[in-house]
Design an enzyme around this catalytic site. Structure first.
Site, PDB file in Angstrom:
ATOM      1  N   ASP A 101       0.836  -1.203   0.000  1.00  0.00           N
ATOM      2  CA  ASP A 101       0.000   0.000   0.000  1.00  0.00           C
ATOM      3  C   ASP A 101       0.873   1.257   0.000  1.00  0.00           C
ATOM      4  OD1 ASP A 101      -2.212  -1.630   0.153  1.00  0.00           O
ATOM      5  OD2 ASP A 101      -2.324  -1.514   2.345  1.00  0.00           O
TER       6      ASP A 101
HETATM    7  N1  URA Z   1      -1.218  -6.095   3.600  1.00  0.00           N
HETATM    8  C1  URA Z   1      -1.736  -4.834   3.673  1.00  0.00           C
HETATM    9  O1  URA Z   1      -2.776  -4.618   4.270  1.00  0.00           O
HETATM   10  N2  URA Z   1      -1.043  -3.842   3.084  1.00  0.00           N
HETATM   11  C2  URA Z   1       0.113  -4.031   2.442  1.00  0.00           C
HETATM   12  O2  URA Z   1       0.693  -3.063   1.940  1.00  0.00           O
HETATM   13  C3  URA Z   1       0.637  -5.333   2.381  1.00  0.00           C
HETATM   14  C4  URA Z   1      -0.062  -6.357   2.960  1.00  0.00           C
END
Ligand code: URA
Length: 238
Positions: A101
């Site tokens: 993310d």
């Molecule tokens: N899980 C998440 O919620 N975000 C990420 O960036 C990676 C795994």
């Protein structure tokens, strides 16, 4: 899949416009067949012949990046924001293996080798993806058990193979938890914690398989060694 003219241009022999001219003039063959259609898409694994010469395929490249916060995990962004690919100095058409993310930091692999990326992402290969999450609230044993027993996301059951509380701050009502998963669904860690009632305030990926940050500062990267690439290939379950 990419447009044929893009693949020809990426091999360095001509501009995209020149490649388009050659295609319409019938000077390009894909796997022995003349192609004159400009929209034709190819994977890049085909034998491509231009004016009777095979074009050389792009060399495979592999990188380990310590992804900073505030960068998108994509090759392009419609809004023109910086992407993880912009952090790496290369002309190869690399892309990120899986997604982190915008606000997640840590281990991210990038490559132009589709087989390598598929091995790392396929849940059947059971490659550890280890995250350190800062949670609002303090996780209890029954919630840890629930994460390990399995949670339904997008119609599939996903499980944490390991959950370990690393630190508890009673005053601030937060805790740091290490969680290991094998899948790579969108926002998986945040959604897993959410489903047991916790908000993830911060998230870092510490490890994928053998790959850890080992001294790479935020935004720094290095190339993988041939030995490391070989190890990833050995992860593939026959
Ligand atoms: N899980 C998440 O919620 N975000 C990420 O960036 C990676 C795994």
């Amino acid at each position: 899949m990419e447009r044929l003219q893009k693949i020809i241009a990426a091999s360095g022999i001509a501009s995209r416009r020149k490649a388009e001219e050659w295609i319409t003039e019938g000077k390009v063959k894909v796997n022995g067949q003349v192609i004159t259609e400009l929209g034709t898409k190819v994977t890049g694994k085909e034998e491509i012949e231009v004016n009777g010469n095979l074009i050389s395929k792009e060399e495979k490249e592999y990188y380990l990046l310590n992804k900073p916060r505030g960068i998108i995990t994509s090759t392009k962004d419609e809004k023109g924001r910086k992407t993880v690919v912009d952090l790496i100095e290369t002309n190869a058409r690399i892309y990120p293996v899986g997604r982190l993310d915008y606000d997640t930091t840590g281990v991210l692999l990038l490559t132009n080798d589709g087989d390598f990326a598929n091995i790392l992402m396929h849940p059947a290969n059971e490659i550890d993806k280890v995250y350190l999450a800062k949670l609002k609230g303090i996780l209890k044993k029954e919630q840890i058990d629930h994460l390990k027993e399995g949670i339904e996301l997008d119609g599939d059951i996903v499980k944490a193979s390991r959950v370990k509380i690393k630190k508890v701050n009673v005053e601030k009502d937060t805790c740091m938890v290490e969680i290991t998963i094998h899948e790579g669904k969108n926002h998986q860690v945040k959604r897993m914690f959410e489903s047991v009632g916790f908000l993830v305030e911060k998230l870092t990926r510490k490890r994928i398989g053998i790959f850890q940050l080992e001294g790479l500062q935020s935004g720094e990267y290095r190339r993988l060694t041939p030995k490391e690439v070989q190890i990833v290939y050995s992860y593939e379950k026959k």
